[in-house]
Design an enzyme around this catalytic site. Structure first.
Site, PDB file in Angstrom:
ATOM      1  CG  ASP A  32      -1.978   0.995   1.031  1.00  0.00           C
ATOM      2  OD1 ASP A  32      -1.691   2.263   0.940  1.00  0.00           O
ATOM      3  OD2 ASP A  32      -3.187   0.554   1.233  1.00  0.00           O
ATOM      4  CB  ILE A  33       1.017   4.099  -2.305  1.00  0.00           C
ATOM      5  CG1 ILE A  33       2.188   4.909  -2.870  1.00  0.00           C
ATOM      6  CG2 ILE A  33      -0.343   4.922  -2.232  1.00  0.00           C
ATOM      7  CD1 ILE A  33       1.881   5.566  -4.185  1.00  0.00           C
ATOM      8  CD  GLN A  95     -14.770   0.165  -2.550  1.00  0.00           C
ATOM      9  OE1 GLN A  95     -16.197   0.106  -2.200  1.00  0.00           O
ATOM     10  NE2 GLN A  95     -14.188  -0.480  -3.432  1.00  0.00           N
ATOM     11  CG  HIS A 101      -8.794  -2.295  -1.964  1.00  0.00           C
ATOM     12  ND1 HIS A 101      -9.733  -1.526  -2.654  1.00  0.00           N
ATOM     13  CD2 HIS A 101      -8.537  -1.554  -0.779  1.00  0.00           C
ATOM     14  CE1 HIS A 101     -10.050  -0.519  -2.073  1.00  0.00           C
ATOM     15  NE2 HIS A 101      -9.478  -0.502  -0.745  1.00  0.00           N
ATOM     16  CG  PHE A 102      -9.605  -8.701   0.565  1.00  0.00           C
ATOM     17  CD1 PHE A 102      -9.576  -9.219  -0.491  1.00  0.00           C
ATOM     18  CD2 PHE A 102     -10.187  -8.893   1.820  1.00  0.00           C
ATOM     19  CE1 PHE A 102     -10.782  -9.543  -1.078  1.00  0.00           C
ATOM     20  CE2 PHE A 102     -11.576  -9.930   1.188  1.00  0.00           C
ATOM     21  CZ  PHE A 102     -11.698  -9.969  -0.031  1.00  0.00           C
ATOM     22  CG  HIS A 103      -6.821  -2.282   3.441  1.00  0.00           C
ATOM     23  ND1 HIS A 103      -6.147  -1.108   3.232  1.00  0.00           N
ATOM     24  CD2 HIS A 103      -8.133  -1.891   3.025  1.00  0.00           C
ATOM     25  CE1 HIS A 103      -6.973  -0.301   2.385  1.00  0.00           C
ATOM     26  NE2 HIS A 103      -8.225  -0.893   2.455  1.00  0.00           N
TER      27      HIS A 103
HETATM   28  P1  5GP Z   1      -9.684   2.044   0.858  1.00  0.00           P
HETATM   29  O1  5GP Z   1     -10.013   3.162   1.522  1.00  0.00           O
HETATM   30  O2  5GP Z   1     -10.344   2.379  -0.788  1.00  0.00           O
HETATM   31  O3  5GP Z   1     -10.067   0.885   1.474  1.00  0.00           O
HETATM   32  O4  5GP Z   1      -8.208   1.962   0.414  1.00  0.00           O
HETATM   33  C1  5GP Z   1      -7.288   2.326  -0.666  1.00  0.00           C
HETATM   34  C2  5GP Z   1      -5.974   2.175  -0.133  1.00  0.00           C
HETATM   35  O5  5GP Z   1      -5.274   2.096  -1.593  1.00  0.00           O
HETATM   36  C3  5GP Z   1      -5.406   2.958   0.617  1.00  0.00           C
HETATM   37  O6  5GP Z   1      -4.808   2.483   1.704  1.00  0.00           O
HETATM   38  C4  5GP Z   1      -4.448   3.841  -0.283  1.00  0.00           C
HETATM   39  O7  5GP Z   1      -3.132   4.054   0.554  1.00  0.00           O
HETATM   40  C5  5GP Z   1      -3.930   2.894  -1.391  1.00  0.00           C
HETATM   41  N1  5GP Z   1      -3.677   3.134  -2.722  1.00  0.00           N
HETATM   42  C6  5GP Z   1      -4.332   4.200  -3.284  1.00  0.00           C
HETATM   43  N2  5GP Z   1      -3.768   4.410  -4.619  1.00  0.00           N
HETATM   44  C7  5GP Z   1      -2.595   3.623  -4.593  1.00  0.00           C
HETATM   45  C8  5GP Z   1      -1.723   3.407  -5.791  1.00  0.00           C
HETATM   46  O8  5GP Z   1      -1.668   4.135  -6.493  1.00  0.00           O
HETATM   47  N3  5GP Z   1      -0.846   2.327  -5.206  1.00  0.00           N
HETATM   48  C9  5GP Z   1      -0.834   1.773  -4.298  1.00  0.00           C
HETATM   49  N4  5GP Z   1       0.157   0.837  -3.899  1.00  0.00           N
HETATM   50  N5  5GP Z   1      -1.548   1.787  -3.120  1.00  0.00           N
HETATM   51  C10 5GP Z   1      -2.648   2.786  -3.427  1.00  0.00           C
END
Ligand code: 5GP
Ligand code: ZN
Length: 140
Positions: A32-33, A95, A101-103
């Site tokens: 995760d970035i 989201q 996606h799974f964290h």
């Molecule tokens: P959400 O809040 O949708 O569950 O989490 C999205 C996750 O994607 C966040 O933790 C964010 O840091 C990660 N993320 C967003 N854009 C990118 C990207 O371009 N590359 C990577 N590696 N992670 C990303």
């Protein structure tokens, strides 16, 4: 199937870079970035689906089969005490990226990641009615 505007589809297709940790035909895991903790990994299906209920059982199984090994590897690599696996569906559920996606998030006592977990209570009969409705929707 790929959504041309989707950042995780582009990562899955190799069109934009990511630090990959494992991959097969159905799934990709990468760093995760914006990590909530060092070692925070995302596991995604290669086929675009916005939320989990948009996937078939077979597609989901092909992604989720990677979770046990990934959780073990993240624990071993970071030495963390615990791991949260989180999966958000919909903006209201936090989201941000509309591709399933799974964290996989390493946890340690005293870390900065806190849940607000406002456990409630059902009035009499309410849980039974909801369970029945969920059963009906599963079979329908
Ligand atoms: P959400 O809040 O949708 O569950 O989490 C999205 C996750 O994607 C966040 O933790 C964010 O840091 C990660 N993320 C967003 N854009 C990118 C990207 O371009 N590359 C990577 N590696 N992670 C990303
Ligand atoms: Zn996508």
């Amino acid at each position: 199937m790929k959504d041309p505007d989707c950042i995780f589809c582009k990562i899955a297709a190799g069109e934009i870079p990511a630090m990959k940790v494992c991959e097969d035909d159905a799934a990709l895991a990468f760093m995760d970035i914006g990590p909530l903790a060092e070692g925070h990994v995302l596991l995604v299906p290669k086929t675009h689906a916005e939320t989990l209920d948009g996937m078939s059982a077979e597609q989901a199984a092909a992604v989720l089969r990677h979770l046990p090994a990934l959780v073990g590897a993240v624990k071993a690599a970071t030495g963390c005490e615990g791991v949260n696996v989180l999966q958000n569906n919909g903006r209201v559920a936090h989201q941000v990226v509309p591709h399933v996606h799974f964290h996989i998030i390493p946890r340690n006592s005293g870390d900065e990641f806190h849940f607000n977990w406002p456990a409630g209570e059902y009035p009499p009969g309410r849980a039974e009615r909801l369970a029945e409705s969920i059963r009906d929707n599963l079979s329908g």
